[in-house]
Design a protein around this motif. Structure first.
Motif, PDB file in Angstrom:
ATOM      1  N   ILE A  50       0.883  -1.177   0.000  1.00  0.00           N
ATOM      2  CA  ILE A  50       0.000   0.000   0.000  1.00  0.00           C
ATOM      3  C   ILE A  50       0.914   1.218   0.000  1.00  0.00           C
ATOM      4  O   ILE A  50       1.782   1.362   0.862  1.00  0.00           O
ATOM      5  CB  ILE A  50      -0.926   0.028   1.225  1.00  0.00           C
ATOM      6  CG1 ILE A  50      -1.814  -1.215   1.250  1.00  0.00           C
ATOM      7  CG2 ILE A  50      -1.757   1.303   1.228  1.00  0.00           C
ATOM      8  CD1 ILE A  50      -2.680  -1.341   2.491  1.00  0.00           C
ATOM      9  N   THR A 114      -6.419   0.198  -7.249  1.00  0.00           N
ATOM     10  CA  THR A 114      -5.799  -1.115  -7.100  1.00  0.00           C
ATOM     11  C   THR A 114      -5.090  -1.426  -8.408  1.00  0.00           C
ATOM     12  O   THR A 114      -5.687  -1.313  -9.486  1.00  0.00           O
ATOM     13  CB  THR A 114      -6.862  -2.196  -6.795  1.00  0.00           C
ATOM     14  OG1 THR A 114      -7.516  -1.850  -5.581  1.00  0.00           O
ATOM     15  CG2 THR A 114      -6.230  -3.567  -6.661  1.00  0.00           C
ATOM     16  N   THR A 135      -1.924  -1.439  -3.790  1.00  0.00           N
ATOM     17  CA  THR A 135      -2.859  -0.321  -3.717  1.00  0.00           C
ATOM     18  C   THR A 135      -2.114   1.003  -3.658  1.00  0.00           C
ATOM     19  O   THR A 135      -1.128   1.149  -2.941  1.00  0.00           O
ATOM     20  CB  THR A 135      -3.738  -0.459  -2.444  1.00  0.00           C
ATOM     21  OG1 THR A 135      -4.395  -1.725  -2.477  1.00  0.00           O
ATOM     22  CG2 THR A 135      -4.768   0.649  -2.368  1.00  0.00           C
TER      23      THR A 135
END
Length: 137
Positions: A50, A114, A135
């Protein structure tokens, strides 16, 4: 007449033996090849999984064959795209070995979403395509 029959029989027998010998040698050769063929191994890492918009994501593909590092892959390319956009452009970037069987790309992204990344690795006359998602926030 008898000599012709004997000659014909011997010729037929010789041809049968040649065919049998040829088939058995092909089988043993392919059996040996099957036991020595081992696929390349590619471990794909995405760090971090992320990331914030504008920050760098590191893609690393660790390539090995028979337990040894592969630094001479014919081609290693990272392909990535935003999975939320069906019309998203797939970016493709080729990379060179960073040593120790590792191929690395650092990239930043301008849009959240994503993403999917696939590492295309061609080495030792084989191709491997592991993929991962990450992400961008």
């Amino acid at each position: 007449m008898r000599i012709q029959k004997v000659t014909g029989l011997l010729t037929t027998l010789a041809l049968v033996l040649v065919v049998i010998a040829g088939c058995s040698s092909k089988e043993s050769t392919s059996a040996q090849a099957d036991t020595t063929l081992e696929p390349i191994q590619v471990e794909l890492e995405v760090a971090p999984s992320i990331v914030k918009i504008g920050d760098t994501v590191k893609f690393a593909a660790k390539v090995t064959h028979h337990g040894e590092n592969v630094d001479d892959a014919k081609e290693v390319m990272f392909e990535f795209w935003n999975t939320a956009d069906d019309n998203a452009k797939h970016s493709q970037v080729k990379v060179k070995s960073a040593g120790n069987g590792t191929y690395v790309l650092e990239h930043s992204f301008k849009e959240s979403g994503t993403y999917e990344v696939i590492s295309h690795v061609t080495a030792r006359d084989q191709h491997s395509m592991p993929s991962k998602q990450f992400t961008v926030e």
